[in-house]
Design a protein around this motif. Structure first.
Motif, PDB file in Angstrom:
ATOM      1  N   ALA A   1      23.619 -25.686  18.464  1.00 11.73           N
ATOM      2  CA  ALA A   1      24.350 -25.588  17.209  1.00 11.73           C
ATOM      3  C   ALA A   1      23.824 -26.653  16.258  1.00 11.73           C
ATOM      4  CB  ALA A   1      25.846 -25.776  17.439  1.00 11.73           C
ATOM      5  N   ILE A   2      23.896 -26.373  14.976  1.00 10.30           N
ATOM      6  CA  ILE A   2      23.444 -27.346  13.979  1.00 10.30           C
ATOM      7  C   ILE A   2      24.563 -27.638  12.980  1.00 10.30           C
ATOM      8  CG2 ILE A   2      21.028 -26.636  14.144  1.00 10.30           C
ATOM      9  CD1 ILE A   2      21.465 -25.215  11.392  1.00 10.30           C
ATOM     10  N   ASP A   3      24.433 -28.783  12.326  1.00  8.49           N
ATOM     11  CA  ASP A   3      25.252 -29.107  11.167  1.00  8.49           C
ATOM     12  C   ASP A   3      24.500 -28.638   9.929  1.00  8.49           C
ATOM     13  OD1 ASP A   3      27.405 -30.503  12.422  1.00  8.49           O
ATOM     14  OD2 ASP A   3      26.110 -32.260  12.636  1.00  8.49           O
ATOM     15  N   LEU A   4      25.102 -27.785   9.134  1.00 10.96           N
ATOM     16  CA  LEU A   4      24.514 -27.431   7.857  1.00 10.96           C
ATOM     17  C   LEU A   4      24.579 -28.635   6.917  1.00 10.96           C
ATOM     18  CD1 LEU A   4      26.005 -23.848   7.343  1.00 10.96           C
ATOM     19  CD2 LEU A   4      23.632 -24.435   7.920  1.00 10.96           C
ATOM     20  N   PRO A   5      23.754 -28.671   5.870  1.00 10.39           N
ATOM     21  CA  PRO A   5      23.796 -29.789   4.923  1.00 10.39           C
ATOM     22  C   PRO A   5      25.205 -30.040   4.384  1.00 10.39           C
ATOM     23  CG  PRO A   5      21.860 -28.449   4.510  1.00 10.39           C
ATOM     24  CD  PRO A   5      22.661 -27.720   5.553  1.00 10.39           C
ATOM     25  N   GLY A   6      25.612 -31.310   4.450  1.00  7.30           N
ATOM     26  CA  GLY A   6      26.925 -31.692   3.968  1.00  7.30           C
ATOM     27  C   GLY A   6      28.051 -31.499   4.953  1.00  7.30           C
ATOM     28  N   HIS A   7      27.728 -31.146   6.185  1.00 12.13           N
ATOM     29  CA  HIS A   7      28.737 -30.877   7.209  1.00 12.13           C
ATOM     30  C   HIS A   7      28.472 -31.747   8.433  1.00 12.13           C
ATOM     31  CE1 HIS A   7      30.311 -27.058   5.403  1.00 12.13           C
ATOM     32  NE2 HIS A   7      29.116 -27.090   4.838  1.00 12.13           N
ATOM     33  N   GLY A   8      29.542 -32.016   9.185  1.00  7.88           N
ATOM     34  CA  GLY A   8      29.383 -32.750  10.434  1.00  7.88           C
ATOM     35  C   GLY A   8      28.696 -34.085  10.212  1.00  7.88           C
ATOM     36  N   ALA A   9      27.634 -34.332  10.972  1.00  4.50           N
ATOM     37  CA  ALA A   9      26.915 -35.597  10.874  1.00  4.50           C
ATOM     38  C   ALA A   9      25.865 -35.596   9.775  1.00  4.50           C
ATOM     39  CB  ALA A   9      26.255 -35.917  12.221  1.00  4.50           C
TER      40      ALA A   9
ATOM     41  N   TRP B   1      30.183 -29.209  15.873  1.00  2.00           N
ATOM     42  CA  TRP B   1      31.230 -29.550  16.848  1.00  2.00           C
ATOM     43  C   TRP B   1      32.092 -28.355  17.252  1.00  2.00           C
ATOM     44  CZ3 TRP B   1      35.866 -28.387  14.667  1.00  2.00           C
ATOM     45  CH2 TRP B   1      35.978 -28.456  13.263  1.00  2.00           C
ATOM     46  N   CYS B   2      32.225 -27.349  16.389  1.00  2.00           N
ATOM     47  CA  CYS B   2      33.146 -26.253  16.703  1.00  2.00           C
ATOM     48  C   CYS B   2      32.639 -25.362  17.838  1.00  2.00           C
ATOM     49  CB  CYS B   2      33.465 -25.426  15.461  1.00  2.00           C
ATOM     50  SG  CYS B   2      32.138 -24.375  14.851  1.00  2.00           S
ATOM     51  N   TRP B   3      31.368 -25.501  18.196  1.00  3.21           N
ATOM     52  CA  TRP B   3      30.783 -24.671  19.256  1.00  3.21           C
ATOM     53  C   TRP B   3      30.783 -25.376  20.609  1.00  3.21           C
ATOM     54  CZ3 TRP B   3      30.177 -19.903  17.506  1.00  3.21           C
ATOM     55  CH2 TRP B   3      29.885 -19.710  16.140  1.00  3.21           C
ATOM     56  N   ARG B   4      31.522 -26.451  20.742  1.00  2.00           N
ATOM     57  CA  ARG B   4      31.451 -27.294  21.944  1.00  2.00           C
ATOM     58  C   ARG B   4      31.710 -26.501  23.220  1.00  2.00           C
ATOM     59  NH1 ARG B   4      37.421 -30.173  22.661  1.00  2.00           N
ATOM     60  NH2 ARG B   4      38.408 -28.132  22.899  1.00  2.00           N
ATOM     61  N   ASP B   5      32.590 -25.480  23.177  1.00  2.00           N
ATOM     62  CA  ASP B   5      32.957 -24.739  24.389  1.00  2.00           C
ATOM     63  C   ASP B   5      32.070 -23.513  24.609  1.00  2.00           C
ATOM     64  OD1 ASP B   5      35.091 -26.544  24.673  1.00  2.00           O
ATOM     65  OD2 ASP B   5      36.423 -25.270  23.488  1.00  2.00           O
ATOM     66  N   VAL B   6      31.451 -23.038  23.550  1.00  5.85           N
ATOM     67  CA  VAL B   6      30.623 -21.833  23.659  1.00  5.85           C
ATOM     68  C   VAL B   6      29.250 -22.158  24.235  1.00  5.85           C
ATOM     69  CG1 VAL B   6      29.556 -19.932  22.367  1.00  5.85           C
ATOM     70  CG2 VAL B   6      31.848 -20.728  21.763  1.00  5.85           C
ATOM     71  N   ILE B   7      28.721 -23.323  23.883  1.00  2.54           N
ATOM     72  CA  ILE B   7      27.378 -23.688  24.360  1.00  2.54           C
ATOM     73  C   ILE B   7      27.319 -23.736  25.889  1.00  2.54           C
ATOM     74  CG2 ILE B   7      25.681 -25.563  24.411  1.00  2.54           C
ATOM     75  CD1 ILE B   7      26.389 -26.069  21.451  1.00  2.54           C
ATOM     76  N   PRO B   8      28.226 -24.434  26.579  1.00  5.51           N
ATOM     77  CA  PRO B   8      28.164 -24.398  28.054  1.00  5.51           C
ATOM     78  C   PRO B   8      28.482 -23.033  28.632  1.00  5.51           C
ATOM     79  CG  PRO B   8      30.088 -25.639  27.314  1.00  5.51           C
ATOM     80  CD  PRO B   8      29.245 -25.396  26.108  1.00  5.51           C
ATOM     81  N   ALA B   9      29.327 -22.256  27.936  1.00  7.49           N
ATOM     82  CA  ALA B   9      29.640 -20.918  28.431  1.00  7.49           C
ATOM     83  C   ALA B   9      28.414 -20.018  28.363  1.00  7.49           C
ATOM     84  CB  ALA B   9      30.790 -20.314  27.630  1.00  7.49           C
ATOM     85  N   LEU B  10      27.623 -20.146  27.301  1.00  7.94           N
ATOM     86  CA  LEU B  10      26.377 -19.377  27.208  1.00  7.94           C
ATOM     87  C   LEU B  10      25.352 -19.872  28.230  1.00  7.94           C
ATOM     88  CD1 LEU B  10      25.966 -18.905  23.360  1.00  7.94           C
ATOM     89  CD2 LEU B  10      26.010 -17.068  25.063  1.00  7.94           C
TER      90      LEU B  10
END
Length: 238
Positions: free
Chosen positions: A33-41, A15-24
């Motif tokens: 972007a991915i969620d590492l194990p135990g993070h996010g979803a 989720w923290c990359w929400r603004d960078v992905i469209p900018a790229l």
């Protein structure tokens, strides 16, 4: 067009990359972007979260050589992935991240820093397996220069951070050290002191290190500026 895989740091998620992905994407690059194990979803139990599991999750997300961007503690995660499968990685980018040294853990590197700005913001779990960032302290260490909306978005999403992957020393070989690499240092960082980022990048090749005038979360403080820097790194690597 380059493929860019964005990997978050402690207590964060994709989720923290929400603004960078469209900018790229606006600059012509495919970013995910991915969620590492135990993070996010991702629901991996904290007791099963390891540095090896981080590396496997990164590699499972790659189907062709990509630029890996690791923020903060993900410097270890992207390096561990590179040690396992360097052929899947085109370039390693450390974003105000821990740049690993062989035989040393992230916990040990954190203690080496001349200051410990994050320490007072952390609470360790009763079982000793994880830590959390106190919500009232999160803005000061992570988001001090970020828009209020981004802070309100981020703080409730912070999750417990497993300690095991950060306490595991990493062994480096030419499988990872021979890959192209870059480092973006954040000069106003309230989590990893800028002067320690300078120490970690001493002796890096000319042109591989640059400074960005933000705190620890440039993905919220200046997503377009970060995307532009990543795009330039991608262009140089072609």
């Amino acid at each position: 067009m380059s493929e860019v895989l964005l990997v978050h740091g402690s207590c964060h998620g994709a989720w923290c990359w929400r603004d960078v992905i469209p900018a790229l994407a606006a600059l012509g690059h495919e970013a995910r972007a991915i969620d590492l194990p135990g993070h996010g979803a991702d629901t991996t139990p904290l007791a099963e979260v390891t540095l090896d599991a981080y590396a496997d999750a990164i590699l499972a997300a790659l189907d062709r050589p990509a630029i890996l961007v690791g923020h903060s503690m993900a410097g270890f995660a992207i390096t561990a992935a590179a040690e396992k499968a360097p052929e899947k990685i085109a370039h390693l980018v450390y974003l105000c991240a821990y740049a690993p040294r062989s035989g040393v853990s992230l916990v040990e590197m954190r203690r080496e820093a001349p200051r410990q700005p994050l320490l007072d913001a952390l609470e360790k779990s009763a079982d000793g397996q994880s830590f959390t960032v106190r919500p009232e302290a999160a803005a000061g260490v992570f988001y001090q220069d970020c828009p209020e909306e981004a802070v309100a978005f981020a703080v409730p999403r912070l999750c417990p951070q497993a300690i095991a992957p950060q306490a595991m020393p990493i062994t480096l070989t030419d499988r990872s050290t021979s890959l192209p690499k870059s480092y973006i240092r954040c000069t106003e960082d309230g989590t990893i002191p800028y002067e320690y980022q300078v120490t970690m990048t001493e002796g890096w090749p000319e042109g591989s290190v640059e400074d960005m005038p933000t705190g620890h979360s440039p993905f919220f403080a200046d997503p377009e500026g970060l995307a532009a820097r990543l795009a330039r790194i991608a262009e140089r690597g072609r």
